[in-house]
Motif scaffolding. Sequence first.
Motif, PDB file in Angstrom:
ATOM      1  N   TYR A 148       0.860  -1.194   0.000  1.00  0.00           N
ATOM      2  CA  TYR A 148       0.000   0.000   0.000  1.00  0.00           C
ATOM      3  C   TYR A 148       0.892   1.239   0.000  1.00  0.00           C
ATOM      4  CZ  TYR A 148      -3.041   3.687   1.833  1.00  0.00           C
ATOM      5  OH  TYR A 148      -3.726   4.866   2.009  1.00  0.00           O
ATOM      6  N   ILE A 149       0.649   2.140  -0.953  1.00  0.00           N
ATOM      7  CA  ILE A 149       1.419   3.375  -1.065  1.00  0.00           C
ATOM      8  C   ILE A 149       0.462   4.566  -0.982  1.00  0.00           C
ATOM      9  CG2 ILE A 149       2.957   4.772  -2.496  1.00  0.00           C
ATOM     10  CD1 ILE A 149       4.248   2.189  -1.547  1.00  0.00           C
ATOM     11  N   ASP A 150       0.731   5.466  -0.052  1.00  0.00           N
ATOM     12  CA  ASP A 150      -0.040   6.700   0.078  1.00  0.00           C
ATOM     13  C   ASP A 150       0.648   7.776  -0.771  1.00  0.00           C
ATOM     14  OD1 ASP A 150      -1.304   9.022   0.774  1.00  0.00           O
ATOM     15  OD2 ASP A 150      -1.103   8.772   2.939  1.00  0.00           O
ATOM     16  N   CYS A 151       0.016   8.146  -1.877  1.00  0.00           N
ATOM     17  CA  CYS A 151       0.651   9.074  -2.815  1.00  0.00           C
ATOM     18  C   CYS A 151       0.626  10.519  -2.330  1.00  0.00           C
ATOM     19  CB  CYS A 151       0.000   8.969  -4.193  1.00  0.00           C
ATOM     20  SG  CYS A 151       0.225   7.353  -4.969  1.00  0.00           S
ATOM     21  N   THR A 152      -0.038  10.797  -1.222  1.00  0.00           N
ATOM     22  CA  THR A 152       0.103  12.127  -0.634  1.00  0.00           C
ATOM     23  C   THR A 152       1.443  12.251   0.074  1.00  0.00           C
ATOM     24  OG1 THR A 152      -0.934  11.517   1.489  1.00  0.00           O
ATOM     25  CG2 THR A 152      -2.384  12.299  -0.275  1.00  0.00           C
ATOM     26  N   GLN A 153       2.025  11.112   0.461  1.00  0.00           N
ATOM     27  CA  GLN A 153       3.332  11.101   1.105  1.00  0.00           C
ATOM     28  C   GLN A 153       4.452  10.831   0.104  1.00  0.00           C
ATOM     29  OE1 GLN A 153       3.533  11.885   4.411  1.00  0.00           O
ATOM     30  NE2 GLN A 153       1.314  12.181   4.265  1.00  0.00           N
ATOM     31  N   SER A 154       4.149  10.066  -0.930  1.00  0.00           N
ATOM     32  CA  SER A 154       5.129   9.751  -1.985  1.00  0.00           C
ATOM     33  C   SER A 154       4.592  10.326  -3.288  1.00  0.00           C
ATOM     34  CB  SER A 154       5.323   8.239  -2.097  1.00  0.00           C
ATOM     35  OG  SER A 154       5.728   7.682  -0.876  1.00  0.00           O
ATOM     36  N   THR A 155       5.004  11.542  -3.628  1.00  0.00           N
ATOM     37  CA  THR A 155       4.375  12.254  -4.738  1.00  0.00           C
ATOM     38  C   THR A 155       5.151  12.163  -6.047  1.00  0.00           C
ATOM     39  OG1 THR A 155       5.471  14.322  -4.119  1.00  0.00           O
ATOM     40  CG2 THR A 155       3.293  13.904  -3.164  1.00  0.00           C
ATOM     41  N   THR A 156       6.334  11.573  -6.021  1.00  0.00           N
ATOM     42  CA  THR A 156       7.122  11.466  -7.247  1.00  0.00           C
ATOM     43  C   THR A 156       7.275  10.007  -7.656  1.00  0.00           C
ATOM     44  OG1 THR A 156       9.273  11.277  -6.131  1.00  0.00           O
ATOM     45  CG2 THR A 156       8.440  13.502  -6.563  1.00  0.00           C
ATOM     46  N   GLU A 157       7.531   9.807  -8.941  1.00  0.00           N
ATOM     47  CA  GLU A 157       7.715   8.453  -9.469  1.00  0.00           C
ATOM     48  C   GLU A 157       8.826   7.716  -8.725  1.00  0.00           C
ATOM     49  OE1 GLU A 157       8.940   6.305 -13.724  1.00  0.00           O
ATOM     50  OE2 GLU A 157       9.142   8.496 -13.447  1.00  0.00           O
TER      51      GLU A 157
ATOM     52  N   ALA B  34       2.031  -9.793  -7.692  1.00  0.00           N
ATOM     53  CA  ALA B  34       2.060  -8.682  -6.736  1.00  0.00           C
ATOM     54  C   ALA B  34       0.938  -7.708  -7.076  1.00  0.00           C
ATOM     55  CB  ALA B  34       3.407  -7.961  -6.777  1.00  0.00           C
ATOM     56  N   VAL B  35       0.221  -7.269  -6.038  1.00  0.00           N
ATOM     57  CA  VAL B  35      -0.832  -6.262  -6.202  1.00  0.00           C
ATOM     58  C   VAL B  35      -0.388  -5.003  -5.467  1.00  0.00           C
ATOM     59  CG1 VAL B  35      -3.233  -5.654  -5.783  1.00  0.00           C
ATOM     60  CG2 VAL B  35      -2.636  -8.009  -6.387  1.00  0.00           C
ATOM     61  N   ILE B  36      -0.357  -3.901  -6.187  1.00  0.00           N
ATOM     62  CA  ILE B  36       0.157  -2.638  -5.654  1.00  0.00           C
ATOM     63  C   ILE B  36      -0.995  -1.635  -5.553  1.00  0.00           C
ATOM     64  CG2 ILE B  36       1.745  -0.724  -6.076  1.00  0.00           C
ATOM     65  CD1 ILE B  36       3.431  -2.837  -7.700  1.00  0.00           C
ATOM     66  N   ILE B  37      -1.272  -1.184  -4.334  1.00  0.00           N
ATOM     67  CA  ILE B  37      -2.327  -0.196  -4.099  1.00  0.00           C
ATOM     68  C   ILE B  37      -1.692   1.190  -4.113  1.00  0.00           C
ATOM     69  CG2 ILE B  37      -4.117   0.607  -2.522  1.00  0.00           C
ATOM     70  CD1 ILE B  37      -4.112  -2.225  -1.281  1.00  0.00           C
ATOM     71  N   LEU B  38      -2.158   2.032  -4.999  1.00  0.00           N
ATOM     72  CA  LEU B  38      -1.688   3.425  -5.078  1.00  0.00           C
ATOM     73  C   LEU B  38      -2.844   4.330  -4.659  1.00  0.00           C
ATOM     74  CD1 LEU B  38       0.224   3.265  -8.497  1.00  0.00           C
ATOM     75  CD2 LEU B  38       1.199   3.143  -6.191  1.00  0.00           C
ATOM     76  N   ASP B  39      -2.842   4.723  -3.397  1.00  0.00           N
ATOM     77  CA  ASP B  39      -3.937   5.529  -2.853  1.00  0.00           C
ATOM     78  C   ASP B  39      -3.716   7.004  -3.159  1.00  0.00           C
ATOM     79  OD1 ASP B  39      -6.249   6.138  -1.558  1.00  0.00           O
ATOM     80  OD2 ASP B  39      -5.616   5.450   0.430  1.00  0.00           O
ATOM     81  N   GLU B  40      -4.827   7.701  -3.453  1.00  0.00           N
ATOM     82  CA  GLU B  40      -4.787   9.115  -3.852  1.00  0.00           C
ATOM     83  C   GLU B  40      -3.807   9.311  -5.004  1.00  0.00           C
ATOM     84  OE1 GLU B  40      -5.854  12.207  -1.406  1.00  0.00           O
ATOM     85  OE2 GLU B  40      -5.877  11.048   0.453  1.00  0.00           O
ATOM     86  N   ILE B  41      -3.994   8.496  -6.018  1.00  0.00           N
ATOM     87  CA  ILE B  41      -3.112   8.477  -7.181  1.00  0.00           C
ATOM     88  C   ILE B  41      -3.059   9.834  -7.873  1.00  0.00           C
ATOM     89  CG2 ILE B  41      -5.009   7.632  -8.631  1.00  0.00           C
ATOM     90  CD1 ILE B  41      -1.342   6.608  -9.070  1.00  0.00           C
ATOM     91  N   ASP B  42      -4.122  10.624  -7.739  1.00  0.00           N
ATOM     92  CA  ASP B  42      -4.150  11.936  -8.392  1.00  0.00           C
ATOM     93  C   ASP B  42      -3.161  12.920  -7.791  1.00  0.00           C
ATOM     94  OD1 ASP B  42      -6.014  13.368  -6.157  1.00  0.00           O
ATOM     95  OD2 ASP B  42      -6.769  11.375  -6.635  1.00  0.00           O
ATOM     96  N   LYS B  43      -2.563  12.571  -6.639  1.00  0.00           N
ATOM     97  CA  LYS B  43      -1.569  13.460  -6.025  1.00  0.00           C
ATOM     98  C   LYS B  43      -0.176  13.271  -6.625  1.00  0.00           C
ATOM     99  CE  LYS B  43      -4.312  15.419  -2.996  1.00  0.00           C
ATOM    100  NZ  LYS B  43      -5.601  14.792  -3.308  1.00  0.00           N
TER     101      LYS B  43
END
Length: 416
Positions: free
Chosen positions: A101-110, A156-165
């Motif tokens: 699980y990745i929170d894209c508000t915390q990790s905003t770059t590729e 592997a299943v990768i969850i990218l939460d708040e992907i729009d960030k």
Amino acid sequence: MADNTGSQQSLNDIWASEDAIFARKELLDIDHIPDEDRIIGRDEEIEDVASSIHPAVRGKSPRNTLIYGKTGTGKSLVAKHVTQSAKQFAETNDTDMGRVYIDCTQSTTETRVVINIARNLNSPEATNISIPVTGLSTDVYYHRLWNILDELYDVAVIILDEIDKLKDSEILMQLSRAGEAGKVDSCKVGIIAISNKISFKDTLDERVLSSLQDREFVFPPYDANQLRNIMHNRSDAFHDGVLTDDVIPLSAAFAAQEHGDARKALDILRNAGELAKDAGADQVLEEHVRDAREKADIDRFAQLLEGQPPQIKATVYSLSLLADNNPDESEFSTRQIYDVYKQLTALLDMDTLSHRRMADRLGEQVFLDILGRSERVGRGRGQGVTHYYFLMEDPEVVKQVIHQDDRFADVNNVSI
């Protein structure tokens, strides 16, 4: 030598004391993944997401999935619950399934996303691969991630939460085409992308859309009855008899006003308990709920503004001053905001950005859900579009949060 016997005794009293309010406080944490019987009103959504990634439990390619819905509609909860259950079932089929699980508000770059995926899925003692937090190129991080996937997992299943960030969508291209492009030999990769913005796909280019070939699900808001049930199902977070009868209905009513936001409902309930505890009360009362609602608003907005530079706060504060002084109006043009902004920066002895640069800052805050924006087309020949902005929170809450910044502490009495 100072005698600290008294302070140590006081600490010992604290450590030895029982929590009179909370029995299992973790149940009120939005990141807590409860048992399935505690997940309310999302049976259909659970089945949809499970159907989408079902092949993964037998080591086959899951469908890429996009989940939309407003904040607090259970998107992250369902994605985490379904993938956790899938991983457990996969083990019974001798399938090595990775989930992250990745929170894209915390990790905003590729690069940051790739690093966090790799670090979460890696077992260095098994792969002999290191993932330093900095120092490598993005390509090298990708290369190490592909090796980790092939070394350790069938799927592997990768969850990218708040992907729009995310600042760009290249990560979606790389992950969705990993097998087709020969980046991974044996591991199948699936994506669950979560967004609060139903227009998110409109921002993706055709290459990404073509490679995703995703399924889409929209999560509706909870109604007041569902919110009450969600909180009743977690009421054992408190000791018996602590919650008075009106606490849960009132918390649900407040959250229902916020588009059925379960996250806010749980925040209010937890904050109410903490306020009661701090006050030395034996029960959580209606007054604690009302105070907790205000605290939840402030906490949410403070989190959104956390780390924002003074120029951003100045633009948002300027809009809050306009909204406060013009209660009959809800939206204000860029020009109106800029006029107040110039006065505010002069009073605070701050640099004053150009009209265009300040407008860019307003646009950034729309992207971060701090502000809202509408457009009005001018009348007559040659008239363009004017942007109007509005606060996503009460002006008093906005000002209270910004006043926590020392630079803005003395602006409380400023009249513009």
